[in-house]
Design a protein around this motif. Structure first.
Motif, PDB file in Angstrom:
ATOM      1  N   ILE A 111       0.739   3.210  -3.344  1.00 31.19           N
ATOM      2  CA  ILE A 111       0.236   1.900  -2.935  1.00 31.19           C
ATOM      3  C   ILE A 111      -0.581   2.066  -1.662  1.00 31.19           C
ATOM      4  O   ILE A 111      -0.087   2.617  -0.676  1.00 31.19           O
ATOM      5  N   PRO A 112      -1.833   1.613  -1.637  1.00 31.55           N
ATOM      6  CA  PRO A 112      -2.626   1.724  -0.404  1.00 31.55           C
ATOM      7  C   PRO A 112      -2.124   0.770   0.662  1.00 31.55           C
ATOM      8  O   PRO A 112      -1.349  -0.161   0.396  1.00 31.55           O
ATOM      9  N   ASP A 113      -2.561   0.989   1.898  1.00 26.01           N
ATOM     10  CA  ASP A 113      -2.174   0.137   3.014  1.00 26.01           C
ATOM     11  C   ASP A 113      -3.421  -0.506   3.615  1.00 26.01           C
ATOM     12  O   ASP A 113      -4.529  -0.371   3.087  1.00 26.01           O
ATOM     13  N   GLU A 114      -3.243  -1.224   4.711  1.00 23.24           N
ATOM     14  CA  GLU A 114      -4.360  -1.927   5.336  1.00 23.24           C
ATOM     15  C   GLU A 114      -5.401  -0.962   5.905  1.00 23.24           C
ATOM     16  O   GLU A 114      -6.592  -1.268   5.934  1.00 23.24           O
ATOM     17  N   GLU A 115      -4.955   0.188   6.362  1.00 20.67           N
ATOM     18  CA  GLU A 115      -5.909   1.163   6.889  1.00 20.67           C
ATOM     19  C   GLU A 115      -6.859   1.639   5.804  1.00 20.67           C
ATOM     20  O   GLU A 115      -8.065   1.816   6.054  1.00 20.67           O
ATOM     21  N   PRO A 154     -15.230  -0.842  -5.127  1.00 22.94           N
ATOM     22  CA  PRO A 154     -14.015  -0.239  -4.570  1.00 22.94           C
ATOM     23  C   PRO A 154     -13.147  -1.240  -3.810  1.00 22.94           C
ATOM     24  O   PRO A 154     -11.912  -1.196  -3.926  1.00 22.94           O
ATOM     25  N   PHE A 155     -13.754  -2.151  -3.057  1.00 15.27           N
ATOM     26  CA  PHE A 155     -12.950  -3.127  -2.325  1.00 15.27           C
ATOM     27  C   PHE A 155     -12.302  -4.129  -3.277  1.00 15.27           C
ATOM     28  O   PHE A 155     -11.173  -4.577  -3.050  1.00 15.27           O
ATOM     29  N   LYS A 156     -12.983  -4.491  -4.371  1.00 15.61           N
ATOM     30  CA  LYS A 156     -12.372  -5.370  -5.366  1.00 15.61           C
ATOM     31  C   LYS A 156     -11.171  -4.694  -6.028  1.00 15.61           C
ATOM     32  O   LYS A 156     -10.134  -5.326  -6.260  1.00 15.61           O
ATOM     33  N   LYS A 157     -11.332  -3.409  -6.342  1.00 19.42           N
ATOM     34  CA  LYS A 157     -10.213  -2.663  -6.914  1.00 19.42           C
ATOM     35  C   LYS A 157      -9.059  -2.563  -5.923  1.00 19.42           C
ATOM     36  O   LYS A 157      -7.881  -2.691  -6.308  1.00 19.42           O
ATOM     37  N   TYR A 158      -9.359  -2.373  -4.661  1.00 19.52           N
ATOM     38  CA  TYR A 158      -8.317  -2.308  -3.628  1.00 19.52           C
ATOM     39  C   TYR A 158      -7.563  -3.633  -3.539  1.00 19.52           C
ATOM     40  O   TYR A 158      -6.328  -3.643  -3.431  1.00 19.52           O
ATOM     41  N   CYS A 159      -8.266  -4.757  -3.600  1.00 14.05           N
ATOM     42  CA  CYS A 159      -7.600  -6.058  -3.521  1.00 14.05           C
ATOM     43  C   CYS A 159      -6.681  -6.279  -4.723  1.00 14.05           C
ATOM     44  O   CYS A 159      -5.572  -6.817  -4.575  1.00 14.05           O
ATOM     45  N   ARG A 160      -7.121  -5.878  -5.901  1.00 11.13           N
ATOM     46  CA  ARG A 160      -6.259  -6.033  -7.083  1.00 11.13           C
ATOM     47  C   ARG A 160      -5.014  -5.158  -6.964  1.00 11.13           C
ATOM     48  O   ARG A 160      -3.905  -5.574  -7.336  1.00 11.13           O
ATOM     49  N   MET A 161      -5.171  -3.958  -6.463  1.00 11.50           N
ATOM     50  CA  MET A 161      -4.012  -3.073  -6.299  1.00 11.50           C
ATOM     51  C   MET A 161      -3.030  -3.628  -5.270  1.00 11.50           C
ATOM     52  O   MET A 161      -1.809  -3.561  -5.468  1.00 11.50           O
ATOM     53  N   MET A 162      -3.533  -4.174  -4.187  1.00  8.10           N
ATOM     54  CA  MET A 162      -2.650  -4.730  -3.168  1.00  8.10           C
ATOM     55  C   MET A 162      -1.908  -5.967  -3.661  1.00  8.10           C
ATOM     56  O   MET A 162      -0.828  -6.306  -3.152  1.00  8.10           O
ATOM     57  N   TRP A 211      -1.051  -6.491  -7.156  1.00  9.99           N
ATOM     58  CA  TRP A 211      -0.170  -6.224  -8.291  1.00  9.99           C
ATOM     59  C   TRP A 211       0.840  -5.106  -8.037  1.00  9.99           C
ATOM     60  O   TRP A 211       1.996  -5.208  -8.483  1.00  9.99           O
ATOM     61  N   LEU A 212       0.446  -4.035  -7.369  1.00  7.35           N
ATOM     62  CA  LEU A 212       1.347  -2.886  -7.246  1.00  7.35           C
ATOM     63  C   LEU A 212       2.636  -3.205  -6.495  1.00  7.35           C
ATOM     64  O   LEU A 212       3.709  -2.731  -6.901  1.00  7.35           O
ATOM     65  N   PRO A 213       2.622  -3.972  -5.398  1.00  6.60           N
ATOM     66  CA  PRO A 213       3.922  -4.316  -4.793  1.00  6.60           C
ATOM     67  C   PRO A 213       4.833  -5.128  -5.703  1.00  6.60           C
ATOM     68  O   PRO A 213       6.057  -5.038  -5.600  1.00  6.60           O
ATOM     69  N   LYS A 214       4.246  -5.912  -6.611  1.00  4.36           N
ATOM     70  CA  LYS A 214       5.063  -6.680  -7.540  1.00  4.36           C
ATOM     71  C   LYS A 214       5.711  -5.780  -8.593  1.00  4.36           C
ATOM     72  O   LYS A 214       6.833  -6.049  -9.056  1.00  4.36           O
ATOM     73  N   PHE A 215       4.995  -4.723  -9.001  1.00  2.00           N
ATOM     74  CA  PHE A 215       5.506  -3.837 -10.042  1.00  2.00           C
ATOM     75  C   PHE A 215       6.335  -2.677  -9.494  1.00  2.00           C
ATOM     76  O   PHE A 215       6.895  -1.913 -10.275  1.00  2.00           O
ATOM     77  N   LYS A 216       6.410  -2.551  -8.176  1.00  3.14           N
ATOM     78  CA  LYS A 216       7.053  -1.375  -7.604  1.00  3.14           C
ATOM     79  C   LYS A 216       8.532  -1.312  -7.959  1.00  3.14           C
ATOM     80  O   LYS A 216       9.044  -0.261  -8.354  1.00  3.14           O
TER      81      LYS A 216
END
Length: 391
Positions: A161-165, A180-188, A190-195
């Motif tokens: 999971i990426p972080d703010e940095e 890339p920034f759109k992909k980063y926003c989607r990962m931030m 959904w990924l914490p929800k699926f972790k």
């Protein structure tokens, strides 16, 4: 074609029928051959275009990632530092990042967030940011954006999971309108929800011992019965054992009762191997299956039926009341699961040792007919290795 042949015959007749052709003229056979060659695509050029990227990746791998003796995080980041300090203009950035992604698993950093940050930092800052909305709509620097998205997809595949940095780095490289920034926003999002959504959570780093992996697998399979007890055996403790390996067995008190209720000479079957995955590690397991038990009779009375009321204050029961045993979770339509195990070699000899260990806690097994049907529905049996290594 007919006109060409007639024209060739007139040429032959004009030169006296000797078959001689003027040196500046082309024969019919040569003309047809040239047309066939012109209609065929140039296969050599196609192969060169197809393998050009692969050659670049292999060249980068050979130049930066095969010269180190020890493959670890320090040597991986050292290769990145060599590339970034070698050329200030960062030529060949995309090819280098693709080559680094292909070798991250070999260096054991495919689940390390700091290594992905180091790799993303290879891109030059500010160069790929669109200056206006028109550039952003027309996919500014598509090759570099696709490369950055590939880095994020690799992180998502490895559950990193990426972080703010990481988000600030992407903003400084591609801006807020880039893919890339759109992909980063989607990962931030959904990924914490699926972790932690899986009911069988695994540690971030799986153990390398095959015995520990087998314990995790059996705990995951037998979680339907919390009273299941895991037992670890060593086949060397048996004098008649021929396969000296480890055995992990799982059995609950309900399974012991179901096994004790079987009549003598009842056939029970050792079946497998079946497959369970723990992250990227595979474990094969076997089951001890007994005959299916008859289903309980259907309920004929309803709660609204008041024709026959029992005298609950005197403890008198109705004649129609009959208590039936509720079937356990181990009783299935095709059979009853009596035990489950995983061995180090997945061989018939190791399973025979497992049955002998089960006889110590279930003496009724000595009076039953144990049959081995080792025909896996998943194909050939792949035993668990003694230790899992990064490949």
């Amino acid at each position: 074609m007919l006109k060409l042949v007639n024209h060739g015959m007139r040429c032959v007749a004009r030169h006296g029928g000797s078959g001689a052709v003027h040196p500046n003229r082309i024969s019919v056979t040569q003309l047809i051959r040239q047309q066939n060659l012109a209609s065929k695509p140039d296969e050599t050029d196609f192969n060169e275009d197809k393998t050009e990227d692969q050659k670049n990746y292999e060249l980068i791998t050979q130049k930066y990632f095969t010269t180190t003796e020890q493959r670890n995080k320090k040597s991986f980041e050292g290769a990145i530092d060599i590339f970034t300090h070698k050329d200030n203009r960062r030529r060949g950035t995309v090819e280098f990042i693709y080559g680094a992604l292909r070798n991250m698993e070999h260096f054991g950093v495919h689940k390390d967030l700091a290594s992905y940050k180091k790799l993303m930092n290879v891109f030059p800052k500010g160069k790929y940011i669109p200056e206006n909305r028109l550039q952003a709509d027309f996919f500014h620097y598509p090759k570099q954006q696709n490369c950055a998205v590939k880095v994020l997809v690799t992180m998502e595949k490895n559950k990193v999971i990426p972080d703010e940095e990481m988000g600030d780095m992407i903003l400084n490289i591609f801006g807020k309108y880039g893919n890339p920034f759109k992909k980063y926003c989607r990962m931030m999002y959904w990924l914490p929800k699926f972790k932690n959504i899986s009911p069988w959570l695994l540690p971030e780093t799986l153990p390398h011992e095959a015995v520990e992996l087998a314990k995790f697998a059996l705990l995951q399979i037998t979680s339907v019965d919390p009273l299941t007890k895991l037992s670890t055996y060593n086949a060397e403790d048996l004098e008649q054992a021929t396969d000296k390996t480890w055995i992990v067995s799982a059995q609950s008190p309900d399974q012991k009762e179901l096994l004790a209720e079987l009549e003598d000479k009842t056939p029970v079957y050792v079946e497998g191997a079946f497959r369970v995955w723990l992250d990227n590690q595979q474990v094969n397991y076997f089951i001890l299956r007994g005959p299916p038990r008859p289903a309980p009779p259907p309920i004929t009375q309803t709660e609204d039926d008041i024709k026959d009321i029992r005298l609950w204050m005197d403890g008198v029961k109705s004649k129609k009341d009959k208590l039936d045993r509720h079937p356990t979770v181990h009783e299935q339509e095709d059979g009853t699961i009596l035990a489950i195990a995983a061995t180090g070699t997945s061989s018939r000899e190791s399973l025979l040792s497992w049955i002998r260990f089960l006889e110590r806690e279930n003496p009724v097994l000595s009076n039953l007919a144990v049959l081995f049907t080792l025909q896996s529905p998943l194909g050939p049996v792949i035993p668990v290795k003694e230790s899992s290594e990064l490949r």
